[in-house]
Design a protein around this motif. Structure first.
Motif, PDB file in Angstrom:
ATOM      1  N   LYS A 158       0.874  -1.181   0.000  1.00 35.39           N
ATOM      2  CA  LYS A 158       0.000   0.000   0.000  1.00 35.39           C
ATOM      3  C   LYS A 158       0.902   1.220   0.000  1.00 35.39           C
ATOM      4  O   LYS A 158       1.664   1.440   0.955  1.00 35.39           O
ATOM      5  N   VAL A 159       0.840   1.995  -1.068  1.00 38.00           N
ATOM      6  CA  VAL A 159       1.733   3.142  -1.228  1.00 38.00           C
ATOM      7  C   VAL A 159       0.908   4.426  -1.255  1.00 38.00           C
ATOM      8  O   VAL A 159       0.026   4.587  -2.116  1.00 38.00           O
ATOM      9  N   ALA A 160       1.192   5.324  -0.309  1.00 41.10           N
ATOM     10  CA  ALA A 160       0.522   6.635  -0.280  1.00 41.10           C
ATOM     11  C   ALA A 160       1.475   7.673  -0.873  1.00 41.10           C
ATOM     12  O   ALA A 160       2.604   7.827  -0.395  1.00 41.10           O
ATOM     13  N   ILE A 161       1.031   8.353  -1.925  1.00 39.77           N
ATOM     14  CA  ILE A 161       1.844   9.402  -2.561  1.00 39.77           C
ATOM     15  C   ILE A 161       1.149  10.726  -2.258  1.00 39.77           C
ATOM     16  O   ILE A 161      -0.010  10.929  -2.643  1.00 39.77           O
ATOM     17  N   VAL A 162       1.864  11.607  -1.546  1.00 33.49           N
ATOM     18  CA  VAL A 162       1.198  12.737  -0.895  1.00 33.49           C
ATOM     19  C   VAL A 162       1.784  14.069  -1.340  1.00 33.49           C
ATOM     20  O   VAL A 162       3.008  14.254  -1.301  1.00 33.49           O
ATOM     21  N   GLY A 163       0.936  14.996  -1.740  1.00 35.40           N
ATOM     22  CA  GLY A 163       1.394  16.371  -1.986  1.00 35.40           C
ATOM     23  C   GLY A 163       0.905  16.938  -3.294  1.00 35.40           C
ATOM     24  O   GLY A 163      -0.264  16.790  -3.661  1.00 35.40           O
ATOM     25  N   ASP A 164       1.828  17.549  -4.023  1.00 35.41           N
ATOM     26  CA  ASP A 164       1.506  18.281  -5.246  1.00 35.41           C
ATOM     27  C   ASP A 164       1.441  17.309  -6.438  1.00 35.41           C
ATOM     28  O   ASP A 164       2.354  17.251  -7.260  1.00 35.41           O
ATOM     29  N   VAL A 165       0.363  16.549  -6.491  1.00 33.01           N
ATOM     30  CA  VAL A 165       0.236  15.508  -7.522  1.00 33.01           C
ATOM     31  C   VAL A 165       0.118  16.131  -8.915  1.00 33.01           C
ATOM     32  O   VAL A 165       0.718  15.659  -9.886  1.00 33.01           O
ATOM     33  N   THR A 166      -0.626  17.221  -9.007  1.00 35.22           N
ATOM     34  CA  THR A 166      -0.870  17.846 -10.318  1.00 35.22           C
ATOM     35  C   THR A 166       0.417  18.136 -11.079  1.00 35.22           C
ATOM     36  O   THR A 166       0.511  17.873 -12.276  1.00 35.22           O
ATOM     37  N   HIS A 167       1.410  18.666 -10.371  1.00 35.52           N
ATOM     38  CA  HIS A 167       2.626  19.089 -11.059  1.00 35.52           C
ATOM     39  C   HIS A 167       3.712  18.013 -11.042  1.00 35.52           C
ATOM     40  O   HIS A 167       4.837  18.272 -11.485  1.00 35.52           O
ATOM     41  N   GLY A 198     -10.446  13.115 -12.833  1.00 29.01           N
ATOM     42  CA  GLY A 198     -10.657  11.693 -12.543  1.00 29.01           C
ATOM     43  C   GLY A 198      -9.845  10.768 -13.442  1.00 29.01           C
ATOM     44  O   GLY A 198     -10.004   9.561 -13.383  1.00 29.01           O
ATOM     45  N   ALA A 199      -8.973  11.332 -14.266  1.00 29.75           N
ATOM     46  CA  ALA A 199      -8.222  10.512 -15.231  1.00 29.75           C
ATOM     47  C   ALA A 199      -7.315   9.511 -14.516  1.00 29.75           C
ATOM     48  O   ALA A 199      -7.126   8.390 -15.001  1.00 29.75           O
ATOM     49  N   LEU A 200      -6.768   9.903 -13.379  1.00 26.26           N
ATOM     50  CA  LEU A 200      -5.815   9.009 -12.720  1.00 26.26           C
ATOM     51  C   LEU A 200      -6.509   7.821 -12.058  1.00 26.26           C
ATOM     52  O   LEU A 200      -5.938   6.738 -11.959  1.00 26.26           O
ATOM     53  N   GLU A 201      -7.751   8.022 -11.624  1.00 23.81           N
ATOM     54  CA  GLU A 201      -8.484   6.914 -10.994  1.00 23.81           C
ATOM     55  C   GLU A 201      -8.671   5.754 -11.972  1.00 23.81           C
ATOM     56  O   GLU A 201      -8.818   4.602 -11.567  1.00 23.81           O
ATOM     57  N   ALA A 202      -8.653   6.065 -13.264  1.00 22.30           N
ATOM     58  CA  ALA A 202      -8.836   5.010 -14.276  1.00 22.30           C
ATOM     59  C   ALA A 202      -7.736   3.947 -14.196  1.00 22.30           C
ATOM     60  O   ALA A 202      -7.903   2.830 -14.691  1.00 22.30           O
ATOM     61  N   THR A 203      -6.607   4.286 -13.571  1.00 22.19           N
ATOM     62  CA  THR A 203      -5.521   3.311 -13.435  1.00 22.19           C
ATOM     63  C   THR A 203      -5.795   2.322 -12.304  1.00 22.19           C
ATOM     64  O   THR A 203      -5.050   1.364 -12.123  1.00 22.19           O
ATOM     65  N   GLY A 204      -6.842   2.613 -11.519  1.00 22.84           N
ATOM     66  CA  GLY A 204      -7.138   1.742 -10.379  1.00 22.84           C
ATOM     67  C   GLY A 204      -6.634   2.321  -9.067  1.00 22.84           C
ATOM     68  O   GLY A 204      -6.819   1.709  -8.011  1.00 22.84           O
ATOM     69  N   CYS A 205      -6.011   3.496  -9.111  1.00 23.58           N
ATOM     70  CA  CYS A 205      -5.536   4.095  -7.856  1.00 23.58           C
ATOM     71  C   CYS A 205      -6.701   4.800  -7.157  1.00 23.58           C
ATOM     72  O   CYS A 205      -7.755   5.018  -7.744  1.00 23.58           O
ATOM     73  N   ARG A 206      -6.479   5.144  -5.882  1.00 24.40           N
ATOM     74  CA  ARG A 206      -7.474   5.902  -5.130  1.00 24.40           C
ATOM     75  C   ARG A 206      -6.955   7.330  -5.018  1.00 24.40           C
ATOM     76  O   ARG A 206      -5.743   7.542  -4.887  1.00 24.40           O
ATOM     77  N   VAL A 207      -7.851   8.296  -5.079  1.00 19.73           N
ATOM     78  CA  VAL A 207      -7.456   9.699  -4.926  1.00 19.73           C
ATOM     79  C   VAL A 207      -8.276  10.277  -3.781  1.00 19.73           C
ATOM     80  O   VAL A 207      -9.495  10.094  -3.737  1.00 19.73           O
ATOM     81  N   THR A 208      -7.590  10.938  -2.836  1.00 16.44           N
ATOM     82  CA  THR A 208      -8.305  11.492  -1.686  1.00 16.44           C
ATOM     83  C   THR A 208      -7.694  12.825  -1.266  1.00 16.44           C
ATOM     84  O   THR A 208      -6.495  13.054  -1.442  1.00 16.44           O
ATOM     85  N   GLU A 209      -8.553  13.675  -0.686  1.00 19.07           N
ATOM     86  CA  GLU A 209      -8.048  14.952  -0.143  1.00 19.07           C
ATOM     87  C   GLU A 209      -7.626  14.779   1.312  1.00 19.07           C
ATOM     88  O   GLU A 209      -7.113  15.719   1.910  1.00 19.07           O
ATOM     89  N   CYS A 210      -7.845  13.600   1.876  1.00 16.48           N
ATOM     90  CA  CYS A 210      -7.518  13.372   3.292  1.00 16.48           C
ATOM     91  C   CYS A 210      -6.202  12.597   3.396  1.00 16.48           C
ATOM     92  O   CYS A 210      -6.148  11.391   3.149  1.00 16.48           O
ATOM     93  N   VAL A 211      -5.153  13.318   3.773  1.00 23.20           N
ATOM     94  CA  VAL A 211      -3.824  12.685   3.830  1.00 23.20           C
ATOM     95  C   VAL A 211      -3.792  11.612   4.929  1.00 23.20           C
ATOM     96  O   VAL A 211      -3.205  10.539   4.735  1.00 23.20           O
ATOM     97  N   ASP A 212      -4.445  11.876   6.053  1.00 22.33           N
ATOM     98  CA  ASP A 212      -4.467  10.878   7.135  1.00 22.33           C
ATOM     99  C   ASP A 212      -5.027   9.550   6.628  1.00 22.33           C
ATOM    100  O   ASP A 212      -4.516   8.481   6.947  1.00 22.33           O
TER     101      ASP A 212
END
Ligand code: CP
Length: 317
Positions: A158-167, A198-212
């Motif tokens: 389980k890998v959490a990638i956190v921060g400025d994803v857009t750039h 929502g383009a990145l969710e198509a890869t099967g990843c989860r996207v959330t605004e809650c870092v915790d």
């Protein structure tokens, strides 16, 4: 084994078998790197050029050292101080360098797709060392190498990638590579720094605004650099608030699994996306259960780039 393709332009579409081949070869290269004699003939007779239109410390120097450790000829070109500053186009620059009998051209460029354009016009292999916000494949390879080395494998992590994803080109390459290798990826950050469509969710990843939420029970917590150079103003209220709500603080990283890895591609904005105490944490699990492997990522970057140069040049004999 060699790689099937001439170039490494991104990890999107690269197979699990090829990623594994690079990571397994990097394991052998790391043994050479750790030895007292960092000299091998793997690149004898080969010419490797770094062509950087943006600043870099880790990527550029690790490619240069990798070339030299393996007996290749290494040359470097920066946009400033070259004929790019006189208006020479990327394609003309690429053709010029190709005609100097280069075997591998390693390009960092602010424009998405620049390495793809270069690859169409040269005989040399092209490696993408970061193109705009698109991809940074060798960073993701060294990140995956570090995960495999420390945790024994990648599948199921389980890998959490956190921060400025857009750039972040690091986030994108890790997303492609990690999902191919069977990891579960969660991308987290403020809504203004998450892709909106929502383009990145198509890869099967989860996207959330809650870092915790993203960090809880993660095996790996990867912080992303806030790319102040690529941002319009006003994407987050203040650095202090960013750190409080989205930064990797000890309390937040403490939510991850015991023994979780804390990673960051560097350079680190201390006190912004990551607290110094987290970034500088021990490489064995501390009392809060996590361990920073940021320094080891740097070393592994040399091993992975040695492996990649070897495999790409082998392809051409
Ligand atoms: N991680 C990374 O790409 O660092 P550099 O910009 O120093 O190469």
């Amino acid at each position: 084994m060699a790689l099937s393709q001439k170039d490494l332009l991104g990890l999107r579409g690269v197979s699990a078998a090829e990623i594994s081949e690079i990571l397994n070869t990097a394991e052998l290269m790391k043994v050479i790197l750790a030895s007292n004699n960092k000299k091998t003939p793997h690149l004898q007779g080969k010419t490797i050029m770094t062509v950087f239109y943006e600043n870099s410390t880790r990527t550029r120097l690790s490619f240069e050292l990798a070339s030299k450790y393996m007996g290749g000829v290494a040359a470097n070109m920066s946009a400033s101080g070259s004929s790019v500053a006189k208006g020479e186009t990327l394609v003309d620059t690429a053709r010029t360098l190709d005609r100097m009998a280069s075997d591998v051209l390693i390009l960092r460029h602010p424009m998405t797709g620049a390495p793809h354009l270069m690859a169409k016009h040269v005989k040399a292999s092209v490696i993408n060392a970061g193109d705009g916000a698109n991809e940074h494949p060798t960073q993701a390879l060294l990140d995956m190498f570090t995960m495999k080395e420390k945790l024994g494998g990648i599948s199921g992590l389980k890998v959490a990638i956190v921060g400025d994803v857009t750039h972040s080109r690091v986030a994108r390459s890790n997303l492609w590579g990690l999902t191919t290798m069977g990891a579960q990826v969660t991308l987290a950050g403020p809504p203004t720094l998450l892709p909106p469509d929502g383009a990145l969710e198509a890869t099967g990843c989860r996207v959330t605004e809650c870092v915790d939420d993203a960090v809880r029970e993660a095996d790996v917590v990867m912080g992303l650099r806030i790319q102040l150079e690529r941002q319009q103003k006003g994407l987050f209220p203040s650095v202090r608030e960013y750190h409080k709500f989205f930064g990797l603080t000890p309390e937040r990283v403490g939510l991850a699994k015991k023994g979780a890895l804390v990673m960051h591609p560097g350079p680190v904005n201390r006190g912004v996306e990551i607290a110094s105490i987290v970034a500088d944490g021990e490489s064995s699990p501390n009392s809060d259960g996590y361990r920073s492997v940021i320094d080891e990522q740097v070393t592994n970057g040399v091993a992975v780039r040695m492996a990649l140069l070897f495999l790409l040049t082998r392809r051409n004999g």
